[in-house]
Design an enzyme around this catalytic site. Structure first.
Site, short mmCIF file in Angstrom:
data_model
loop_
_atom_site.label_atom_id
_atom_site.label_comp_id
_atom_site.label_asym_id
_atom_site.label_seq_id
_atom_site.Cartn_x
_atom_site.Cartn_y
_atom_site.Cartn_z
N ILE A 142 2.37 6.83 5.70
CA ILE A 142 0.95 7.19 5.75
C ILE A 142 0.18 5.98 6.26
O ILE A 142 0.29 4.88 5.71
CB ILE A 142 0.43 7.60 4.37
N LYS A 143 -0.60 6.18 7.33
CA LYS A 143 -1.40 5.09 7.88
C LYS A 143 -2.73 5.00 7.15
O LYS A 143 -3.46 5.99 7.04
CB LYS A 143 -1.65 5.30 9.38
N VAL A 144 -3.03 3.79 6.68
CA VAL A 144 -4.26 3.52 5.95
C VAL A 144 -4.95 2.32 6.59
O VAL A 144 -4.31 1.28 6.80
CB VAL A 144 -3.97 3.21 4.47
#
Length: 894
Positions: A142-144
């Site tokens: 998941i890109k944050v």
């Protein structure tokens, strides 16, 4: 056992660096393209809102699913998430063997939380959890965003066992913060008795964008600081790597590693070169080292496979990088502010892309539900069978993919054929230019504060796209007017200097830097302005005489274009975009439309669904069937597009006795005035319906003529048409078996001009009325008549020439073209001499009463114009082309 083919990706893996792809679309999942890349050594993939926007908006990959959801109660955001989750899940499954083979070290696919949550810690955590559960794959990340608000979200997600790719990291301080958070998450899991051996995280450290912003500030400072351009981003990244290596050597990390923890690798992001003056693999070559990842856009990956330098370039020595930073700070550039601005801009761009993406989905759902006709269609009964066969053959031979791979054998069997491999930069220049949009807008602001008029001095590829953009858009409020000077007629030169000369900016535009006309214009206006360098701008290739001249004379600015783009393919480079920005065109929007078309033409798209391959095949097969004259019918708002298309098509295809004649500006007539040598292209602009043109196109279809229809939603779609026609012309060249990137016969007229100016060429006498009649009587069906006017391009001359042209078209029933000299020498002139021997050439001259001297030359503009006309006349006659000159336009108005 089959031996593995060693690729650059494999070689990088041997050095400890994994290659991920910064791109994802459904077509590449289905076509086998992604699996092929994995076989070649690709070890992961990233996505973001911009990638999805282009993939969904620029292709029909998702149309079937959107059709089923067109009337669904689901929101547009829910529809996007459903499609994105499915794409990422499929990609994870394709990468699963990599993940398993590396025991969870690689094989990851990233999916980003909504950019609007970048400042919302709790919102980020909630969305990340939901996406993690929806995809349900262990090799998902998941890109944050690595904002201050994102730091606690990252740590909590990692503590929960969710793999995280921290994105939008520009500064060493922010990188340290997320790295420390990773360590704390691992330690928290150990204290809770939870496993850490399969938890994965990467820190996406952005590179080339740092240079874009830092270079802008360096150029504003000037002086000795200028030699730091192109160095700050790499120095910044190397400092981060040195800190990373020290972290791995520390006791704290060693304890975690012994418990099975994997390092949070540095992932070099934004590694496509944004500045055309820099190496196209600069941000790959310079950042190779163990325990790193380089995520590359497809174009950069192709370039690195072609000519990248595989060797370790990262080390524990930070001395050189620290010196760059010391000089930067001493010079007054605040790197902390650079990185702050980049983080804000990065978030804003992703939010804009996400909003644009949702708008695209909404628009597509509405159009599919309403069954809106497609934006391109054709009726081509005369060549439909051969077009279908050719499109199938293109798919079998992977022609579009090979074009993207820069394969010269698409056009010629010999891969070393000159002017192919080094002329394909147009495929990706738009994406690089998009990173310069802000700088171009800033330059435009600087210019509009001082100047009310811009005169562009250039020929052919340097002038025709700007001319089209000027006629299509005009000047935005508060921006200067643009005058394109591509005539050596003294009356045209005098007209260009009308008004307040001190408020006029001159752009000297020449790819080679040696174009005679551009040089002559410079000489004249340099003297007229008293040698005021701040009134001059250069656009040229690296290392040209013009680049050197601009430096020596103190030009306000020099824009150095990539050298791997031919002039006629340069509309989406500095040659087209600098003038566009100066008159107030939104360059970013123009390039966005072009990029969307490029996505429609991507390597994974079948030829039949590729709008440019489809168009180019119709043009090429039409030419092979004798329909080698493509005739444009254009809405008034885009009527000038034909000026640019003329050069692109004629100069690209007119050689080896073959070619496609572009016919622009010839009013449509009834079917009976045409032979069987035409293909018609109707380009309509939304809101500018023309019942007469539409009716005539229908009549031509019913008469059996091939007719192509292209629809533009607004004027900014000219950007997409620039790319469509460039790619289509390359495809047509492949069909014809010629090299569409060289111009072997253009130099003939230039050489003759020099002879005439040197007094070695005897002027040809003008034709009499009787000779004109015999000339016209020799024109046969299937031939064409080119009217070549060595006159100043004035509205009155436009009117008279158009009337003459129409009368001759209807009388002779052949295709006619009309071009002002010497402009056409840099446009259709190649086809006149190198194309099919069916042209008849009618020069019209009316020499100015007074000459205008060219400083430093022994001749003036009147003599130069006359020599150019005579030089081309001699070149045509030497090839057996029927060619005459009349000095009285009245002979043609009898």
């Amino acid at each position: 056992m089959t031996q593995r083919t060693q690729t650059a990706m494999h070689a990088l893996a041997d050095l400890g660096q994994a290659v991920w792809l910064d791109y994802l679309r459904r077509g590449m999942l289905r076509s086998g393209e992604l699996q092929g890349l994995i076989d070649d050594g690709l070890r992961g993939m990233t996505s973001n809102p911009t990638i999805f926007e282009h993939a969904i908006g620029g292709s029909n990959d998702y149309d079937d699913e959107l059709m089923t959801l067109a009337t669904s109660p689901a929101t547009d955001r829910e529809v996007f998430e459903r499609m994105a989750v499915e794409d990422v899940r499929q990609a994870c499954d394709l990468f699963r063997p990599v993940y398993d083979a590396t025991a969870g070290a690689d094989g990851f696919v990233s999916l980003e939380v909504a950019a609007s949550l970048a400042r919302d810690t709790e919102g980020t955590i909630a969305e990340a959890r939901r996406l993690w559960g929806a995809v349900d794959r262990p090799n998902l990340m998941i890109k944050v965003p690595g904002t201050r608000e994102g730091w606690p979200a990252v740590e909590r997600l990692l503590t929960e066992g969710i793999n995280v790719n921290i994105t939008l990291l520009f500064s060493l301080a922010h990188y340290r913060a997320v790295a420390e958070g990773y360590l704390r998450a691992l330690e928290a899991r150990l204290r809770a008795g939870q496993p850490i051996d399969h938890l994965a995280s990467v820190a996406s450290f952005f590179v080339s964008r740092v240079d874009t912003e830092a270079d802008r500030r360096i150029e504003a400072k000037g002086g000795a600081l200028l030699d730091l351009r192109g160095q700050v981003a790499i120095a910044n990244a190397r400092l981060a790597y040195v800190w990373f290596r020290r972290l791995l050597a520390g006791e704290r990390w060693q304890r975690l590693a012994q418990a099975g923890a994997r390092p949070q690798r540095l992932l070099w992001a934004s590694t496509g070169t944004k500045n055309p003056a820099y190496s196209d693999v600069l941000y790959v070559d310079s950042l190779i080292g163990p325990d790193t990842i380089n995520t590359m856009p497809p174009a950069t990956l192709r370039l690195f496979e072609d000519h990248g330098n595989v060797r370790t370039t990262l080390s524990d020595d930070a001395g050189a990088a620290r010196e760059v930073m010391r000089r930067l700070v001493a010079g007054g550039v605040d790197l902390d502010d650079v990185t702050r601005v980049l983080e804000d801009d990065g978030i804003d761009k992703f939010v804009k892309s996400y909003d644009g993406l949702i708008g695209v989905i909404a628009g597509k759902r509405k159009a599919l539900a309403a069954q809106v006709p497609p934006a391109h269609s054709a009726v081509f009964k005369a060549v439909d069978a051969t077009v279908a066969v050719r499109l199938d053959a293109m798919d079998s031979a992977q022609v579009p993919k090979r074009i993207w791979d820069h394969d010269p054998t698409v056009w010629k069997d010999d891969p070393e054929t000159p002017e192919i491999r080094d002329r394909l930069g147009w495929l990706t220049v738009g994406k690089a230019m998009a990173q310069q949009a802000r700088a171009l807008a800033a330059f435009a602001g600087e210019v509009r504060a001082e100047f009310g008029k811009v005169v562009l001095c250039g020929m052919g590829g340097s002038s025709l796209a700007p001319e089209v953009l000027w006629r299509t858009f005009g000047a935005a409020p508060g921006h200067p007017a643009l005058l394109v000077l591509d005539s050596t007629d003294p009356r045209a030169v005098r007209q260009a200097e009308q008004g307040d000369l001190s408020k006029t900016l001159f752009i000297i535009s020449s790819k080679s830097g040696t174009t005679q006309e551009s040089d002559s214009f410079f000489r004249y206006f340099w003297e007229r302005t008293g040698g005021r360098g701040s009134q001059f701008v250069a656009i040229t290739d690296p290392g040209t005489p013009l680049e050197r001249l601009a430096g020596e004379r103190g030009f306000r600015r020099s824009f150095i274009n990539p050298s791997d783009i031919g002039g006629r393919y340069s509309a989406l480079s500095y040659f087209g975009l600098v003038p566009a920005a100066l008159i107030g065109i939104d360059v970013e929007t123009l390039l966005h439309r072009a990029h969307r078309m490029a996505e429609s033409c991507a390597a994974c798209v079948p030829a039949l669904e590729n709008p440019a391959a489809w168009l180019g095949t119709i043009l090429g097969e039409g030419a092979l069937a004798g329909r080698n004259k493509v005739t444009f019918a254009l809405s008034p708002g885009i009527a000038s597009f034909g000026l640019w298309a003329e050069q692109l098509i004629a100069e690209s295809t007119g050689k080896e006795g073959k070619g496609i004649l572009p016919v622009a500006g010839e009013p449509l007539g009834p079917p009976e005035v045409y032979g069987n040598d035409r293909v018609f292209v109707g380009m309509s602009l939304a809101g500018e319906g023309d019942a007469e043109i539409d009716g005539r196109l229908v009549a031509l279809e019913e008469a059996g003529h091939p007719v192509v229809h292209l629809r533009l939603e607004d004027r900014y779609d000219v950007g997409q048409e620039f790319f469509r026609w460039e790619f289509a012309t390359a495809i047509a060249g492949a069909v014809l078996g010629i090299n569409p990137f060289d111009q072997p016969n253009v130099a003939e007229s230039k050489a003759n001009t020099k002879k005439v100016l040197a007094g070695r060429g005897k002027p040809s006498p003008a034709a009499t009325a009787a000779e004109l009649d015999r000339f016209l009587a020799g024109i046969r069906p299937g031939d064409y008549l080119a009217i070549l006017a060595y006159l100043p391009p004035t509205p009155e001359n436009d009117r008279r020439l158009a009337s003459i042209r129409l009368r001759l078209r209807d009388r002779l029933k052949v295709a006619t073209t009309l071009g002002y000299g010497p402009r056409y020498l840099h446009s259709t002139g190649q086809l006149h001499k190198g194309g099919p021997p069916v042209g008849h050439f009618l020069q019209i001259a009316d020499p100015a009463a007074d000459d205008l001297p060219i400083p430093g030359e022994a001749f003036g503009f009147r003599e130069l114009e006359a020599a150019q006309a005579e030089g081309d006349l001699q070149a045509l006659r030497s090839r057996g082309r029927p060619a005459i000159r009349v000095d009285d336009m009245g002979l043609l108005e009898r």
